[in-house]
Design a protein around this motif. Sequence first.
Motif, PDB file in Angstrom:
ATOM      1  N   GLU A   1      44.960  -3.347  55.846  1.00  0.00           N
ATOM      2  CA  GLU A   1      44.819  -4.776  56.092  1.00  0.00           C
ATOM      3  C   GLU A   1      43.374  -5.253  56.098  1.00  0.00           C
ATOM      4  O   GLU A   1      43.116  -6.466  56.001  1.00  0.00           O
ATOM      5  CB  GLU A   1      45.472  -5.128  57.436  1.00  0.00           C
TER       6      GLU A   1
ATOM      7  N   SER B   1      46.179 -10.790  55.365  1.00  0.00           N
ATOM      8  CA  SER B   1      46.791  -9.867  56.319  1.00  0.00           C
ATOM      9  C   SER B   1      46.830 -10.463  57.721  1.00  0.00           C
ATOM     10  O   SER B   1      46.104 -11.412  58.053  1.00  0.00           O
ATOM     11  CB  SER B   1      46.028  -8.543  56.354  1.00  0.00           C
TER      12      SER B   1
ATOM     13  N   ASP C   1      42.199  -7.461  53.140  1.00  0.00           N
ATOM     14  CA  ASP C   1      43.178  -8.419  52.639  1.00  0.00           C
ATOM     15  C   ASP C   1      43.062  -9.730  53.408  1.00  0.00           C
ATOM     16  O   ASP C   1      43.391  -9.784  54.590  1.00  0.00           O
ATOM     17  CB  ASP C   1      44.583  -7.831  52.797  1.00  0.00           C
TER      18      ASP C   1
END
Length: 574
Positions: free
Chosen positions: A470, A476, A473
């Motif tokens: 994550e 996320s 990202d």
Amino acid sequence: MTDSLQTTPTTELLTDDPTWWRQAAVYQIYPRSFADSNGDGIGDLPGITAKVPYLTALGVDAVWLSPFYPSALADGGYDVDDYRDVDPKIGTLAQFDEMITALHGAGIKVIVDLVPNHSSDRHVWFQEALAAPAGSPARARYIFRDGLGEDGELPPSDWTSIFGGPAWTRVADGQWYLHSFASEQPDWDWDNEEVRDDFLTTLRFWSDRGVDGFRVDVAHGLAKSLPEALPSKAELDALPKADGDHPVWDRDEVHEIYATWREVFDSYDPPRTAVAEAWVEPSRRARYASAEGLGQAFNFDLLEADFDATAFHDIITYNLKAADESGSSTTWVFSNHDVVRHPTRYGLPPLAGREIKQGAEWLLAGGDASEVDAERGLRRARAASLFMLGLPGSAYVYQGEELGLPEVGDIPESQRQDPAFFRNPGVDVGRDGCRVPLPWERTGESFGFGPGPAHLPQPTWFRDFSVEAEEGDPTSTLSLYRAALAARRELQTDETLTWEAVADTGAVAGAEPQVLHFSRPGGWHVVCNFGPTPVAMPTGEVLVASGPLGDAGEGPGNGADAVLPGETAVWLRA
């Protein structure tokens, strides 16, 4: 997040303002499942110290450590052998000091769990009680009673413990001791001055080491008044619990204990703080949160609520009013070490009763992941969390929540650890599913939790929820929490909240009941669409959103045609 907001939290040491806790974002660490530095499968203090940069980047104001004391783990560390030491499996006092130094250096306060209702049966004072005769001073520190029946072979009452099974256990000479929880957790007798004085020593011990506050376990259970002839379980259960006169729970006298604790807290500069875990009637929480007592009390009302606009509105309104009347600030929490994680609760099909009960029912049915709408559960959890983080008061985040981590429901019976499971087979599956060690990396025997396997089994899908997966990202859940916590720190001023009329939200016809909208000082707004269908969204600068936004066509617009998708929350600046 716009450029005008900080995207990374400050690393300056938090001020010595005694009210730092009123709107703090507090991260709960369950030490045994956070980070393992030495490969023995159990999280430890050096593991926490190594993750201080992660906590700093997350943007929390404080951490709350669940018990790290010496323990046989009959109840996940809540059976304490020694209140003024560290479990050797978790670390040493020197390593505790190093952790405190690292956290304080990053501007993060430290709250530790205190377990005053009961000790471990391995505590030196309980061992003295077992070796001493009936009626001795050593036994007077606990609650011992003679049994019933011709030879005292029956327990003093038919009460059951919170974890199931009898609440009384017989010792070698025939007497019985009370344990509200597991048999390895004998209840203290708080009428005993030695007990009271020893806990004051414990408060000073950790405060002197730099601890900033205490989370008080079972805060409503300390004071007890047991008549000679004990009521039956049915009679006990039928007694009111909101008048301060129940024999076991939430007695008015408990506040005399906390008044003496407050004297200790206020002897420090800045004063130490505390928060009560008191599962009491909402109207009874104020005394625990008073300035003369612990100062703050958990409210678990949102944790127990459905993902529903009306429920959220009424709970928030009630608790903010109650906090204002008590002079404290309220707390908000969705997940902790005792309940099914909220992305899973919110993804379950509708059942009668509250969300927390849905989670329990699902676990008892075997925790089948196919019954959970994982996408919807996470979407709702993200929206609820962003909405909550915009509220005045303290926000408590349970480790892994910032990853969107679901509950692990299918732990084999042979690998479960929670005493609630073993004492209540077929009735209570226990709390292991929310205590599975965190995944830090996509690969490895324990996904980066430690060099070896973890003490509870991690499913293969944990890799997709790892920090590594994550970290980079922007969509996320970790990125959402980081953005929200940075914005929260930048935007917060005072503790007021103003509900905006639903019409001001621009909701489409027929959608009004599913939308909540409030504003905070400084011109920022929080809007949440609890329903499944999109609604029109107020115009303004989007600061943080729990999911993709849209307009009448495509894209993330926030102009006149902007829409807020179903089960999505957004922070705006007007």
